[in-house]
Design a protein around this motif. Sequence first.
Motif, PDB file in Angstrom:
ATOM      1  N   ASP A  31       0.768  -1.528  -0.009  1.00 23.48           N
ATOM      2  CA  ASP A  31       0.097  -0.540  -0.345  1.00 23.48           C
ATOM      3  C   ASP A  31       0.522   1.214   0.198  1.00 23.48           C
ATOM      4  N   ALA A  32       1.922   1.275   0.553  1.00 27.02           N
ATOM      5  CA  ALA A  32       2.852   2.335   0.856  1.00 27.02           C
ATOM      6  C   ALA A  32       3.400   2.316  -0.665  1.00 27.02           C
ATOM      7  N   VAL A  33       3.856   1.607  -1.384  1.00 28.32           N
ATOM      8  CA  VAL A  33       4.408   1.395  -2.289  1.00 28.32           C
ATOM      9  C   VAL A  33       3.465   2.294  -3.549  1.00 28.32           C
ATOM     10  N   ALA A  34       2.523   1.673  -3.927  1.00 29.31           N
ATOM     11  CA  ALA A  34       1.516   2.736  -4.305  1.00 29.31           C
ATOM     12  C   ALA A  34       0.871   3.814  -4.696  1.00 29.31           C
ATOM     13  N   GLU A  35       1.336   4.224  -3.313  1.00 30.72           N
ATOM     14  CA  GLU A  35       0.341   5.505  -2.743  1.00 30.72           C
ATOM     15  C   GLU A  35       1.714   6.490  -3.125  1.00 30.72           C
ATOM     16  N   THR A  36       2.840   6.048  -3.089  1.00 28.24           N
ATOM     17  CA  THR A  36       4.241   6.686  -3.614  1.00 28.24           C
ATOM     18  C   THR A  36       5.137   6.157  -4.589  1.00 28.24           C
ATOM     19  N   PRO A  37       4.821   6.065  -6.220  1.00 28.44           N
ATOM     20  CA  PRO A  37       5.371   4.350  -6.539  1.00 28.44           C
ATOM     21  C   PRO A  37       6.553   5.750  -7.408  1.00 28.44           C
ATOM     22  N   ASP A  38       7.398   5.444  -6.730  1.00 32.49           N
ATOM     23  CA  ASP A  38       8.800   6.153  -7.323  1.00 32.49           C
ATOM     24  C   ASP A  38      10.389   5.873  -6.940  1.00 32.49           C
ATOM     25  N   VAL A  39      11.158   5.441  -6.950  1.00 30.33           N
ATOM     26  CA  VAL A  39      12.215   4.811  -7.363  1.00 30.33           C
ATOM     27  C   VAL A  39      12.450   4.745  -5.403  1.00 30.33           C
ATOM     28  N   ASP A  40      13.057   6.074  -4.748  1.00 35.90           N
ATOM     29  CA  ASP A  40      13.280   6.189  -3.483  1.00 35.90           C
ATOM     30  C   ASP A  40      12.066   5.269  -2.871  1.00 35.90           C
ATOM     31  N   THR A  41      11.323   5.688  -2.952  1.00 39.40           N
ATOM     32  CA  THR A  41       9.652   4.570  -1.996  1.00 39.40           C
ATOM     33  C   THR A  41      10.110   2.991  -1.990  1.00 39.40           C
ATOM     34  N   LEU A  42      10.475   2.542  -3.431  1.00 36.83           N
ATOM     35  CA  LEU A  42      11.008   1.858  -3.147  1.00 36.83           C
ATOM     36  C   LEU A  42      12.607   0.937  -2.769  1.00 36.83           C
ATOM     37  N   LYS A  43      13.422   2.120  -2.636  1.00 35.50           N
ATOM     38  CA  LYS A  43      14.617   1.575  -1.979  1.00 35.50           C
ATOM     39  C   LYS A  43      13.501   1.376  -0.613  1.00 35.50           C
ATOM     40  N   GLN A  44      13.273   2.358  -0.653  1.00 28.89           N
ATOM     41  CA  GLN A  44      12.346   2.110   1.325  1.00 28.89           C
ATOM     42  C   GLN A  44      12.112   1.554   1.990  1.00 28.89           C
ATOM     43  N   ALA A  45      11.144   0.971   1.192  1.00 32.45           N
ATOM     44  CA  ALA A  45      10.592  -0.106   0.991  1.00 32.45           C
ATOM     45  C   ALA A  45      11.023  -0.956   0.850  1.00 32.45           C
ATOM     46  N   THR A  46      12.170  -1.729   0.243  1.00 35.63           N
ATOM     47  CA  THR A  46      13.731  -3.092   0.110  1.00 35.63           C
ATOM     48  C   THR A  46      13.691  -2.800   1.661  1.00 35.63           C
ATOM     49  N   SER A  47      14.279  -1.396   2.296  1.00 37.99           N
ATOM     50  CA  SER A  47      15.392  -1.413   3.499  1.00 37.99           C
ATOM     51  C   SER A  47      14.067  -1.932   4.192  1.00 37.99           C
ATOM     52  N   GLU A  48      13.112  -1.023   4.938  1.00 38.94           N
ATOM     53  CA  GLU A  48      12.241  -1.603   5.845  1.00 38.94           C
ATOM     54  C   GLU A  48      11.689  -3.080   5.742  1.00 38.94           C
ATOM     55  N   ALA A  49      11.322  -3.732   4.778  1.00 39.80           N
ATOM     56  CA  ALA A  49      11.705  -5.389   4.773  1.00 39.80           C
ATOM     57  C   ALA A  49      11.943  -6.337   5.586  1.00 39.80           C
ATOM     58  N   ARG A  50      13.522  -6.196   4.861  1.00 44.35           N
ATOM     59  CA  ARG A  50      14.831  -5.789   5.290  1.00 44.35           C
ATOM     60  C   ARG A  50      14.400  -6.595   6.837  1.00 44.35           C
ATOM     61  N   TYR A  51      14.085  -5.401   7.402  1.00 40.44           N
ATOM     62  CA  TYR A  51      14.643  -5.301   8.567  1.00 40.44           C
ATOM     63  C   TYR A  51      13.775  -5.338   9.355  1.00 40.44           C
ATOM     64  N   LEU A  52      12.370  -5.670   8.456  1.00 41.21           N
ATOM     65  CA  LEU A  52      11.703  -6.118   9.735  1.00 41.21           C
ATOM     66  C   LEU A  52      11.382  -7.956   9.238  1.00 41.21           C
ATOM     67  N   TRP A  53      12.084  -8.287   8.690  1.00 35.34           N
ATOM     68  CA  TRP A  53      12.731 -10.305   8.550  1.00 35.34           C
ATOM     69  C   TRP A  53      13.050 -10.149   9.576  1.00 35.34           C
ATOM     70  N   ARG A  54      14.430  -9.372   9.431  1.00 37.68           N
ATOM     71  CA  ARG A  54      15.360  -9.674  10.390  1.00 37.68           C
ATOM     72  C   ARG A  54      14.566  -9.204  11.874  1.00 37.68           C
ATOM     73  N   TYR A  55      13.574  -8.329  12.540  1.00 37.43           N
ATOM     74  CA  TYR A  55      13.313  -8.368  13.818  1.00 37.43           C
ATOM     75  C   TYR A  55      12.010  -9.934  13.996  1.00 37.43           C
TER      76      TYR A  55
END
Length: 342
Positions: free
Chosen positions: A203-227
């Motif tokens: 949903d966050a990526v759909a709201e702002t579909p740009d490169v910066d959002t994709l990079k941030q979402a990837t980082s967030e997903a990685r840390y979510l999994w680690r947590y």
Amino acid sequence: MHSVERAFEPSVDLHFRLPNPEDEQIPELEFQEQVEQAWQVCDRFDLQTDIWRGRILRAVRDREKRHGDGRGTGFLNWLKDREISKSQAYAMIELANSADTLLDGGYLEPEDVNQFSKRAFVETAHAAPEVQQMVSEAAHRGDRITRREVRQLSDDWTAMTSDLLPTEVKQKAADHTIPAKYLAPLVKEMQKLPESHQVSIRDAVAETPDVDTLKQATSEARYLWRYLEAATNVQALNNESLDLELALEEALRLGCLSSAADLVNHAAQLEQTVTKLYLTWKRLNALSERLYLDSGASSPHLRTLLSCLAPLSGDIIETSLTGGGDRTIRLQVLSNADVDIS
């Protein structure tokens, strides 16, 4: 199905002439082209050779599994006699497995192997069937296949087919507004997460579909999994008063998810280290006691050895901090249960 034994018959001619590096009459572009052609010949021969070596190694390993001692000693000795490391051996076996996968799946003709680099070959075998088909068609046309091309095709396929990506992002990837290379890493990380977290990121990526959002979402997903992964392995967090999901939401709200993930991950590592330390300490005590009973006045040097190791086998473990000058670490061991370490 292709015959594994007949596939990839070695047929590379290694007789080629290299340009004279001292000949100033050869234009630089022509020199580089000749060198590149020679290099590709070696690369093709290297690939074919390693595929066959991988098959030989696989046969030796499988024979050992069936008739060996169960520990792979015969296979390891076979490698040692030929000065092949275990990692090299399994890399060649993986290459052979990749060749057989592509042949058995009907994605590749034996003569097309000459178009691949070794890494591209393995990458293709691990790709989706649709990607394998596209790569094999390119190889059959005579295109040179490197790992970069295979990954690019994989990224493009992921961008167009993954249900984890919103339509807005797929459309931008299709018209090249967003490079496909930013989508595959995000999908890879999102696949590890529970559905609830996948939805929030999508949903966050759909709201702002740009490169910066994709990079941030990837980082967030990685840390979510680690947590999430580390939290399930930390015994200290098995507390009824703790709600891991609410703690996670607060970390997200405060923008400190990476710190929370690192904290939990290090806690898991520390617990594992403490357990290993305790078991090693118990084993050291048992061995010290056994050696003490087996020695006596006739073995003063063994007694000196035990004396030197005494700071590590007592209830207080004491050792100097490596690189810390005169600093000393002291750890007290308190246990309310015996652990069998034999």
